[in-house]
Write a protein that holds these residues in place. Structure first.
Motif, short mmCIF file in Angstrom:
data_model
loop_
_atom_site.label_atom_id
_atom_site.label_comp_id
_atom_site.label_asym_id
_atom_site.label_seq_id
_atom_site.Cartn_x
_atom_site.Cartn_y
_atom_site.Cartn_z
N TYR A 24 0.85 -1.19 0.00
CA TYR A 24 0.00 0.00 0.00
C TYR A 24 0.88 1.24 0.00
O TYR A 24 2.02 1.21 0.47
CB TYR A 24 -0.89 0.05 1.25
N THR A 27 -1.42 7.88 1.24
CA THR A 27 -1.81 9.04 0.44
C THR A 27 -2.13 10.26 1.29
O THR A 27 -2.13 11.37 0.78
CB THR A 27 -3.03 8.72 -0.45
N ASN A 87 -8.23 4.72 7.08
CA ASN A 87 -8.47 3.31 6.79
C ASN A 87 -7.28 2.46 7.23
O ASN A 87 -7.24 1.26 7.00
CB ASN A 87 -8.80 3.07 5.32
N GLU A 116 -3.74 3.44 -0.06
CA GLU A 116 -4.30 2.87 -1.28
C GLU A 116 -3.42 1.70 -1.71
O GLU A 116 -2.20 1.76 -1.56
CB GLU A 116 -4.33 3.91 -2.40
N LYS A 117 -4.06 0.68 -2.25
CA LYS A 117 -3.33 -0.49 -2.73
C LYS A 117 -2.38 -0.07 -3.85
O LYS A 117 -2.73 0.73 -4.71
CB LYS A 117 -4.33 -1.54 -3.25
#
Length: 128
Positions: A24, A27, A87, A116-117
Motif C-alpha cells: 500500500y 496518500t 483506513n 491505497e493499494k
C-alpha cells in the motif's frame, strides 16, 4: 472474556506497528490517534494475586486483565482512527502505567493514515 491472539487488521482498518503498510502507499496522514482504557483490579483480584506472589510464578488474573485491556485499547484506537477518516493506522505502540495501587492504564497509539493499494506488487529487497 477475551482469550488472546486477536487480529489487529480488518477489511476496513489496517493496523501495523511498522511505518508503512506492505503493498500500500500512504496518500494522506491524518494525525495522532489513540485508544485508552483504565481498569481496576478489584479487591478480590488483589487478594488472589497477593496470595499467588508468595509461591511465585505467573499471576494469571493480571495477565488476562492486561491482555483484555490491550485488546480494548486497540479497538478504541481503531474507532478513533475511523472518526478521523482513516483506513489504516501505522506505527502502533502500547504504553501502560499504574494509577494508585489498584488501577492500570493501557494506551494504544499510532498515526492515522489513508492508504491505497499499490498498482504493482512490492519487490523484495536484495542485500548485496
Amino acid at each position: 472474556m477475551y482469550a488472546g491472539n486477536y487480529n489487529t487488521s480488518s477489511p476496513d482498518m489496517i493496523v501495523v506497528s511498522t511505518p508503512y503498510v506492505p503493498g500500500y502507499k500512504i496518500t494522506n496522514v491524518l494525525g495522532f490517534t489513540w485508544g485508552l482504557i483504565v481498569r481496576s483490579r478489584g479487591l478480590g483480584g488483589n487478594v488472589v494475586a497477593s496470595l499467588r506472589t508468595i509461591a511465585g510464578g505467573e499471576i494469571k488474573e493480571y495477565t488476562q486483565m492486561l491482555d483484555q485491556s490491550r485488546y480494548e485499547a486497540l479497538e478504541r484506537l481503531k474507532q478513533h482512527a475511523k472518526t478521523l477518516g482513516a483506513n489504516a493506522v501505522i506505527e502502533v505502540r502500547f504504553d501502560s502505567s499504574e494509577i494508585g495501587q489498584v488501577m492500570s492504564e493501557i494506551l494504544a497509539y499510532g498515526t492515522a493514515v489513508i492508504v491505497e493499494k499499490e498498482a504493482s506488487p512490492s519487490q523484495p529487497v536484495s542485500l548485496r
